[in-house]
Design a protein around this motif. Structure first.
Motif, PDB file in Angstrom:
ATOM      1  N   LEU A  51       0.815  -1.215   0.000  1.00 15.26           N
ATOM      2  CA  LEU A  51       0.000   0.000   0.000  1.00 15.26           C
ATOM      3  C   LEU A  51       0.853   1.272   0.000  1.00 15.26           C
ATOM      4  O   LEU A  51       1.912   1.328   0.617  1.00 15.26           O
ATOM      5  CB  LEU A  51      -0.909   0.036   1.240  1.00 15.26           C
ATOM      6  N   SER A  52       0.361   2.305  -0.682  1.00 20.15           N
ATOM      7  CA  SER A  52       0.997   3.632  -0.622  1.00 20.15           C
ATOM      8  C   SER A  52       0.668   4.247   0.745  1.00 20.15           C
ATOM      9  O   SER A  52      -0.163   3.711   1.500  1.00 20.15           O
ATOM     10  CB  SER A  52       0.432   4.544  -1.720  1.00 20.15           C
ATOM     11  N   TYR A  53       1.283   5.386   1.049  1.00 14.13           N
ATOM     12  CA  TYR A  53       0.994   6.028   2.336  1.00 14.13           C
ATOM     13  C   TYR A  53      -0.484   6.407   2.418  1.00 14.13           C
ATOM     14  O   TYR A  53      -1.140   6.180   3.436  1.00 14.13           O
ATOM     15  CB  TYR A  53       1.867   7.287   2.543  1.00 14.13           C
ATOM     16  N   GLU A  55      -3.041   5.083   0.852  1.00 13.24           N
ATOM     17  CA  GLU A  55      -3.892   3.882   0.992  1.00 13.24           C
ATOM     18  C   GLU A  55      -3.810   3.328   2.420  1.00 13.24           C
ATOM     19  O   GLU A  55      -4.823   2.906   2.986  1.00 13.24           O
ATOM     20  CB  GLU A  55      -3.455   2.807  -0.012  1.00 13.24           C
ATOM     21  N   THR A  56      -2.610   3.354   3.002  1.00 16.49           N
ATOM     22  CA  THR A  56      -2.452   2.895   4.390  1.00 16.49           C
ATOM     23  C   THR A  56      -3.259   3.793   5.328  1.00 16.49           C
ATOM     24  O   THR A  56      -3.909   3.318   6.261  1.00 16.49           O
ATOM     25  CB  THR A  56      -0.969   2.921   4.816  1.00 16.49           C
ATOM     26  N   ALA A  57      -3.220   5.105   5.060  1.00 14.52           N
ATOM     27  CA  ALA A  57      -3.971   6.056   5.892  1.00 14.52           C
ATOM     28  C   ALA A  57      -5.461   5.717   5.875  1.00 14.52           C
ATOM     29  O   ALA A  57      -6.121   5.713   6.920  1.00 14.52           O
ATOM     30  CB  ALA A  57      -3.741   7.485   5.397  1.00 14.52           C
ATOM     31  N   TYR A  58      -5.973   5.381   4.693  1.00 14.55           N
ATOM     32  CA  TYR A  58      -7.406   5.044   4.608  1.00 14.55           C
ATOM     33  C   TYR A  58      -7.705   3.756   5.375  1.00 14.55           C
ATOM     34  O   TYR A  58      -8.659   3.693   6.166  1.00 14.55           O
ATOM     35  CB  TYR A  58      -7.855   4.922   3.146  1.00 14.55           C
ATOM     36  N   VAL A  59      -6.884   2.740   5.176  1.00 17.76           N
ATOM     37  CA  VAL A  59      -7.102   1.433   5.820  1.00 17.76           C
ATOM     38  C   VAL A  59      -7.098   1.556   7.350  1.00 17.76           C
ATOM     39  O   VAL A  59      -7.901   0.925   8.042  1.00 17.76           O
ATOM     40  CB  VAL A  59      -6.012   0.433   5.341  1.00 17.76           C
ATOM     41  N   VAL A  60      -6.200   2.394   7.879  1.00 22.67           N
ATOM     42  CA  VAL A  60      -6.113   2.555   9.338  1.00 22.67           C
ATOM     43  C   VAL A  60      -7.210   3.484   9.854  1.00 22.67           C
ATOM     44  O   VAL A  60      -7.926   3.161  10.807  1.00 22.67           O
ATOM     45  CB  VAL A  60      -4.717   3.097   9.747  1.00 22.67           C
ATOM     46  N   MET A  61      -7.369   4.640   9.213  1.00 22.67           N
ATOM     47  CA  MET A  61      -8.269   5.661   9.754  1.00 22.67           C
ATOM     48  C   MET A  61      -9.738   5.284   9.657  1.00 22.67           C
ATOM     49  O   MET A  61     -10.538   5.674  10.506  1.00 22.67           O
ATOM     50  CB  MET A  61      -7.994   7.004   9.082  1.00 22.67           C
ATOM     51  N   LYS A  62     -10.091   4.480   8.663  1.00 26.79           N
ATOM     52  CA  LYS A  62     -11.512   4.093   8.544  1.00 26.79           C
ATOM     53  C   LYS A  62     -11.943   3.241   9.740  1.00 26.79           C
ATOM     54  O   LYS A  62     -13.125   3.195  10.084  1.00 26.79           O
ATOM     55  CB  LYS A  62     -11.768   3.360   7.230  1.00 26.79           C
ATOM     56  N   GLN A  63     -10.978   2.556  10.393  1.00 18.66           N
ATOM     57  CA  GLN A  63     -11.291   1.726  11.549  1.00 18.66           C
ATOM     58  C   GLN A  63     -11.665   2.583  12.770  1.00 18.66           C
ATOM     59  O   GLN A  63     -12.410   2.151  13.635  1.00 18.66           O
ATOM     60  CB  GLN A  63     -10.084   0.846  11.935  1.00 18.66           C
ATOM     61  N   TYR A 244       2.378   1.943   8.324  1.00 18.91           N
ATOM     62  CA  TYR A 244       3.053   2.111   7.032  1.00 18.91           C
ATOM     63  C   TYR A 244       4.522   1.680   7.133  1.00 18.91           C
ATOM     64  O   TYR A 244       5.045   0.992   6.257  1.00 18.91           O
ATOM     65  CB  TYR A 244       2.964   3.571   6.590  1.00 18.91           C
ATOM     66  N   ALA A 245       5.181   2.074   8.225  1.00 17.63           N
ATOM     67  CA  ALA A 245       6.599   1.739   8.411  1.00 17.63           C
ATOM     68  C   ALA A 245       6.789   0.225   8.426  1.00 17.63           C
ATOM     69  O   ALA A 245       7.722  -0.299   7.807  1.00 17.63           O
ATOM     70  CB  ALA A 245       7.115   2.346   9.717  1.00 17.63           C
ATOM     71  N   TYR A 246       5.885  -0.473   9.112  1.00 20.50           N
ATOM     72  CA  TYR A 246       6.017  -1.936   9.161  1.00 20.50           C
ATOM     73  C   TYR A 246       5.868  -2.522   7.757  1.00 20.50           C
ATOM     74  O   TYR A 246       6.661  -3.382   7.345  1.00 20.50           O
ATOM     75  CB  TYR A 246       5.000  -2.563  10.120  1.00 20.50           C
TER      76      TYR A 246
END
Length: 496
Positions: A51-53, A55-63, A244-246
């Motif tokens: 994932l791009s940054y 896309e990662t932001a969306y995956v985490v923040m939607k939770q 994202y770092a992981y």
């Protein structure tokens, strides 16, 4: 997905949605908003690595922000993480001396606060629309140096908002101050106070609790909110970069899927390391959370004794963003280790307010097993900058140096050989004088902007636009006041 609601750590703020928690900033009972339950990551580690940054932001923040629609959230993310950052990765990872440095300073103001404060204005404006808020939002913030400029840059000329930043007049670096007092924007106001960061933060909290002032504001079409790390809209975007770092370490082949990493964070107000803890609870494979303090080592003492005690001398250091004796976000951790017991949390915070200290129970201390605390003094911090530069050519700022030094202490003490990620929270350009003096005393007599040019030569890193633009920028904010006059200054700015 069912809606995730938020409640106060002190139990009397009622239940609110994520967007309402972002708008309010601080709960009405003085507590901090926390999610009723901590969600889990909805993708595999292998998917995370692809994932791009954004896309990662969306995956985490939607939770966490479940009352935002997909369109709203993606729009906020797209507007936040764009060409304001000087690298497509948004947060690159650099390896030096066998350790991974997560560079969180590639945004508009070259400090990690950009990571959350680039998106908070968009989340806030979206939240205001969702909740039919007609008032103008007045963002009130105390800063130990970095939050102020990042918040000002984020909110400058954002319709429907005004921002007032208070900072300790003699407690920030010359570059930090110049960044703030040259800030453009008709809706921005910057005030230096005689006192330290805790005085500024206490003054802001007092204004938030002032019911009479709140009513007066409403009559004039205003309402307060906060851009400090107490706002859940600041904390959630910070969780993103640990996930994202992981994914990036996995993509590089630096770790295998599910392999734990240790994370070291230079810590002041406790928001950044709390975000790493939330990332761990979300399912990111993080082992130890290493809390690095400077000489204001109130957190080190807390992790080592179970007692939090702010009754001590306040020390001005070369890592001013960590010169804090009341770490506000620690309350969220205290609430968690108390078994989500709001009554217990409220009583401990009352003790802190009245006596300046509190002590957690033995049961609560057992819940801190994920954390390790240590500190670096001024000499150790300077030595870390010099040694890393001489060994690898990599230049780090003073805050990152505190974390790097503390990680070395952790490794020596425990022998724990897990891969290590260090949160690199500011560009060395933000603290040029301290960094260059650490590398060689001969630089001490040079003028600030001459030092900037030398730093560029020795590091091979171009001078960031954030520094270039303040070389000749005029000072636009000259107000200075006593901490006791903060309320009057707010009213003056809002003309009420």
């Amino acid at each position: 997905m069912s809606e995730l609601m938020y409640g106060s750590t002190r139990g009397n703020g009622g239940k609110v949605t994520a967007s309402q928690a972002i708008l309010k900033g601080l709960a009405e009972d003085g507590g901090l908003y926390v999610p009723e339950k901590l969600p889990k990551l909805s993708v595999s580690f292998e998917e995370l690595a692809g994932l791009s940054y954004q896309e990662t932001a969306y995956v985490v923040m939607k939770q966490f922000l479940t009352d935002f629609t997909e369109e709203e959230l993606r729009s906020c993310i797209a507007r936040a993480y764009d060409d304001k950052f000087d690298t497509e990765e948004i947060v690159p990872i650099k390896e030096a001396a066998g350790v991974y440095y997560l560079e969180l300073f590639h945004g508009a103001t070259i400090a990690f606060k950009d990571m959350a404060l680039s998106i908070l204005p968009h989340l806030m404006v979206t939240a205001a629309k969702k909740n039919q808020v007609r008032n103008e939002i007045v963002v009130l913030t105390a800063t130990s140096g970095d939050t102020g400029k990042a918040a000002l840059a984020g909110f400058a000329d954002v319709p429907g908002t005004r921002i007032i930043v208070f900072y300790p007049k003699d407690g920030v670096s010359p570059i930090q101050e110049k960044q703030m007092v040259t800030q453009k924007g008709k809706n921005t106001f910057v005030v230096g106070i005689h006192g330290n960061f805790d005085d500024a933060q206490n003054g802001v909290k007092k204004i938030f609790r002032d019911k009479e002032l709140s009513e007066e504001l409403k009559e004039h079409g205003f309402q307060f909110s906060s851009a400090n790390s107490i706002n859940i809209g600041r904390l959630v975007p910070q969780v993103v970069y640990y996930a994202y770092a992981y994914g990036q370490l996995l993509k590089k082949g630096a770790v295998s899927s599910g392999e734990e990493i240790n994370v070291t964070v230079p810590t002041g107000n406790f928001g950044n390391i709390l975000a790493a803890y939330y990332a761990k609870l979300l399912g990111v494979p993080i082992g130890k959370l290493i809390c690095a303090s400077n000489e204001n080592k109130v957190l080190y003492d807390f992790f080592n004794t179970g007692a939090y005690d702010r009754n001590r001398k306040f020390i001005l250091t070369s890592s001013p963003s960590m010169d804090i004796l009341i770490s506000s976000n620690l309350e969220r951790l205290v609430y968690k280790i108390a078994g989500d017991d709001a009554v217990k949390d409220a009583s401990l915070m009352k003790e802190l307010s009245e006596k300046g200290r509190y002590e957690i129970t033995d049961e609560m201390r057992k819940e801190l097993a994920d954390f390790y605390g240590a500190f670096a003094d001024e000499k150790e911090t300077a030595a870390e900058i010099k040694n890393l530069y001489e060994k690898t050519g990599y230049v780090i700022d003073t805050h990152t140096a505190v974390a790097s030094c503390v990680y070395g202490k952790y490794r020596a003490e425990t022998g724990d050989g897990k891969k290590a990620l260090i949160a690199s929270t500011a560009s060395p350009y933000k603290f040029t004088r301290s960094v260059m003096k650490a590398i060689d005393e001969k630089y001490n007599d040079m003028e600030d902007f001459a030092l900037v040019d030398v730093l560029s030569q020795i590091s091979g890193v171009p001078v960031p636009p954030a520094i270039e633009e303040i070389r000749t920028a005029p000072v636009l904010h000259k107000t200075v006041c006593e901490a006791s006059a903060m309320k009057d200054i707010v009213k003056q700015f809002l003309e009420i």
